[in-house]
Scaffold this active site. Structure first.
Site, PDB file in Angstrom:
ATOM      1  N   THR A  43       0.832  -1.206   0.000  1.00 14.89           N
ATOM      2  CA  THR A  43       0.000   0.000   0.000  1.00 14.89           C
ATOM      3  C   THR A  43       0.864   1.252   0.000  1.00 14.89           C
ATOM      4  O   THR A  43       0.548   2.250  -0.664  1.00 14.89           O
ATOM      5  CB  THR A  43      -0.925   0.011   1.227  1.00 14.89           C
ATOM      6  OG1 THR A  43      -1.592  -1.245   1.318  1.00 14.89           O
ATOM      7  CG2 THR A  43      -1.966   1.112   1.112  1.00 14.89           C
ATOM      8  N   TYR A 106     -12.791  -5.317   0.668  1.00 11.83           N
ATOM      9  CA  TYR A 106     -14.064  -4.889   0.081  1.00 11.83           C
ATOM     10  C   TYR A 106     -15.090  -6.004  -0.044  1.00 11.83           C
ATOM     11  O   TYR A 106     -16.235  -5.841   0.346  1.00 11.83           O
ATOM     12  CB  TYR A 106     -13.861  -4.202  -1.286  1.00 11.83           C
ATOM     13  CG  TYR A 106     -15.125  -3.526  -1.784  1.00 11.83           C
ATOM     14  CD1 TYR A 106     -15.549  -2.327  -1.216  1.00 11.83           C
ATOM     15  CD2 TYR A 106     -15.921  -4.096  -2.769  1.00 11.83           C
ATOM     16  CE1 TYR A 106     -16.723  -1.720  -1.622  1.00 11.83           C
ATOM     17  CE2 TYR A 106     -17.098  -3.506  -3.179  1.00 11.83           C
ATOM     18  CZ  TYR A 106     -17.493  -2.313  -2.601  1.00 11.83           C
ATOM     19  OH  TYR A 106     -18.669  -1.719  -3.000  1.00 11.83           O
ATOM     20  N   TYR A 132      -0.864 -10.635   5.042  1.00 11.93           N
ATOM     21  CA  TYR A 132      -0.935  -9.241   5.496  1.00 11.93           C
ATOM     22  C   TYR A 132      -2.307  -9.033   6.109  1.00 11.93           C
ATOM     23  O   TYR A 132      -3.321  -9.007   5.408  1.00 11.93           O
ATOM     24  CB  TYR A 132      -0.707  -8.310   4.310  1.00 11.93           C
ATOM     25  CG  TYR A 132      -0.656  -6.821   4.628  1.00 11.93           C
ATOM     26  CD1 TYR A 132      -0.582  -6.342   5.927  1.00 11.93           C
ATOM     27  CD2 TYR A 132      -0.658  -5.897   3.589  1.00 11.93           C
ATOM     28  CE1 TYR A 132      -0.531  -4.985   6.194  1.00 11.93           C
ATOM     29  CE2 TYR A 132      -0.605  -4.530   3.837  1.00 11.93           C
ATOM     30  CZ  TYR A 132      -0.541  -4.080   5.140  1.00 11.93           C
ATOM     31  OH  TYR A 132      -0.483  -2.732   5.396  1.00 11.93           O
ATOM     32  N   ARG A 137      -7.883  -1.420   6.854  1.00 11.92           N
ATOM     33  CA  ARG A 137      -7.999  -1.148   5.423  1.00 11.92           C
ATOM     34  C   ARG A 137      -8.869  -2.172   4.695  1.00 11.92           C
ATOM     35  O   ARG A 137      -9.580  -1.834   3.764  1.00 11.92           O
ATOM     36  CB  ARG A 137      -6.611  -1.121   4.767  1.00 11.92           C
ATOM     37  CG  ARG A 137      -5.779   0.095   5.111  1.00 11.92           C
ATOM     38  CD  ARG A 137      -4.494   0.116   4.299  1.00 11.92           C
ATOM     39  NE  ARG A 137      -3.627   1.227   4.653  1.00 11.92           N
ATOM     40  CZ  ARG A 137      -3.672   2.425   4.083  1.00 11.92           C
ATOM     41  NH1 ARG A 137      -4.550   2.683   3.130  1.00 11.92           N
ATOM     42  NH2 ARG A 137      -2.834   3.375   4.459  1.00 11.92           N
ATOM     43  N   LYS A 160       2.409 -10.203   8.309  1.00  9.56           N
ATOM     44  CA  LYS A 160       2.595  -8.792   8.597  1.00  9.56           C
ATOM     45  C   LYS A 160       1.346  -8.364   9.350  1.00  9.56           C
ATOM     46  O   LYS A 160       0.252  -8.288   8.774  1.00  9.56           O
ATOM     47  CB  LYS A 160       2.752  -7.968   7.316  1.00  9.56           C
ATOM     48  CG  LYS A 160       2.831  -6.456   7.577  1.00  9.56           C
ATOM     49  CD  LYS A 160       2.866  -5.641   6.293  1.00  9.56           C
ATOM     50  CE  LYS A 160       2.850  -4.149   6.607  1.00  9.56           C
ATOM     51  NZ  LYS A 160       2.813  -3.311   5.383  1.00  9.56           N
ATOM     52  N   ILE A 202       7.725  -4.434   8.837  1.00  7.23           N
ATOM     53  CA  ILE A 202       7.604  -3.896   7.482  1.00  7.23           C
ATOM     54  C   ILE A 202       7.126  -2.465   7.666  1.00  7.23           C
ATOM     55  O   ILE A 202       5.988  -2.214   8.034  1.00  7.23           O
ATOM     56  CB  ILE A 202       6.654  -4.743   6.620  1.00  7.23           C
ATOM     57  CG1 ILE A 202       7.254  -6.139   6.417  1.00  7.23           C
ATOM     58  CG2 ILE A 202       6.405  -4.066   5.273  1.00  7.23           C
ATOM     59  CD1 ILE A 202       6.366  -7.099   5.653  1.00  7.23           C
TER      60      ILE A 202
END
Length: 290
Positions: A43, A106, A132, A137, A160, A202
């Site tokens: 991202t 989404y 991740y 998000r 992550k 990260i």
């Protein structure tokens, strides 16, 4: 093994196009500064606004420039399983060491859907996978139980974790085992994350302060938390300032102040407000970067 400070690389732009010369310079600079790995096209690399072609060019460029000096974890996530698989296959072909695959955003799959998604990717590409998990998000939170199920797959090697929940590290040690690589995805809590059993970060901030970030990670991994706390005190104002507005905008502006790259971003992101710019300038001074 993937560990330590791994910058989530920005993608430099020049007049709206990829700036590959600057990208290559950043790769060399990060290695010189002591970064332990690089993560292109996450991202922070503005993956949502890169075309598929641009995505693959950035991954290829970084892998080629690194040339085996440190690990490259290629961003390969999508809310479309086939698309994620194609990104993984490309990353494997060009020589990346692992793929960073975000939980599908989404469309909000169930935990069973998450298991199916990652199992399918694992079964069709031999590249190691770092999950991740970023509920803020993706609006999906992979549970420790689901992660434990996936950790049994031989090439699902770590996570992550951007939940910001330090207790989650301990829970995942129980469900995933102590060899499962837990990597922080949140700069401000990375120090405490490693104390709970993490092995690295990260990092967004490491784009502008790679040496300090690498030193902090090295200190925690050596068990020297007094030294790590001194470094965290220097970095904390920078973490805060960078994330006052979207982090990649903040870190690109900070990098532009140091002459590392342009602060150019793609819509719908826009340049920082003057107030945030002042915070970042002050935080850079506190960190001793000028």
């Amino acid at each position: 093994m993937l560990k330590g400070s791994m910058p989530a690389l920005v993608t430099p732009f020049k007049n709206g196009e990829l700036d590959l010369n600057t990208l290559e310079s950043l790769v060399d600079w990060h290695i010189e500064q002591g970064s332990h790995g690089l993560v292109p096209v996450g991202t922070t690399g503005e993956s949502p606004t890169l075309s598929h072609e641009e995505h693959e060019i950035v991954v290829s460029t970084v892998v080629q420039k690194v040339n085996g000096r440190i690990p490259v974890i290629a961003g390969a996530g999508s809310n479309n399983t086939l698309e994620a698989l194609n990104f993984m296959k490309h990353a494997k072909t060009v020589g990346a060491d692992a793929a960073l695959v975000v939980t599908p955003y989404y469309n909000k799959p169930t935990q069973a859907g998450l298991i199916k998604h990652f199992t399918e990717l694992h079964g069709q590409c031999e590249l190691p996978i770092v999950i991740y998990n970023i509920p803020g998000r993706s609006s999906i939170d992979m549970s420790p139980e689901t992660m434990g199920h996936l950790a049994k797959l031989p090439r699902v090697i770590g996570v992550k974790d951007a939940t910001g929940d330090l207790a989650r590290v301990c829970a995942q040690r129980i469900t995933c085992g102590t060899d499962f690589l837990q990597i922080s995805g949140e700069d401000a809590t990375a120090h405490g994350f490693n104390a709970q059993g993490g092995v690295g970060c990260i990092s967004v901030t490491a784009n502008v302060a790679p040496k300090l970030s690498a030193q902090l990670q090295a200190a925690t991994l050596a068990g020297d938390y007094d030294k790590a706390l001194e470094l965290q005190d220097k970095l904390m104002p920078l973490h805060h300032a960078i994330f006052t507005e979207p982090g990649l905008v903040g870190v690109k502006y900070a990098m532009s102040l140091l002459g590392l790259c342009s602060d150019e971003v793609r819509l719908p992101l826009i340049p920082l407000s003057n107030e945030t710019k002042k915070l970042i300038k002050s935080a850079i001074e506190t960190a001793g970067l000028t």
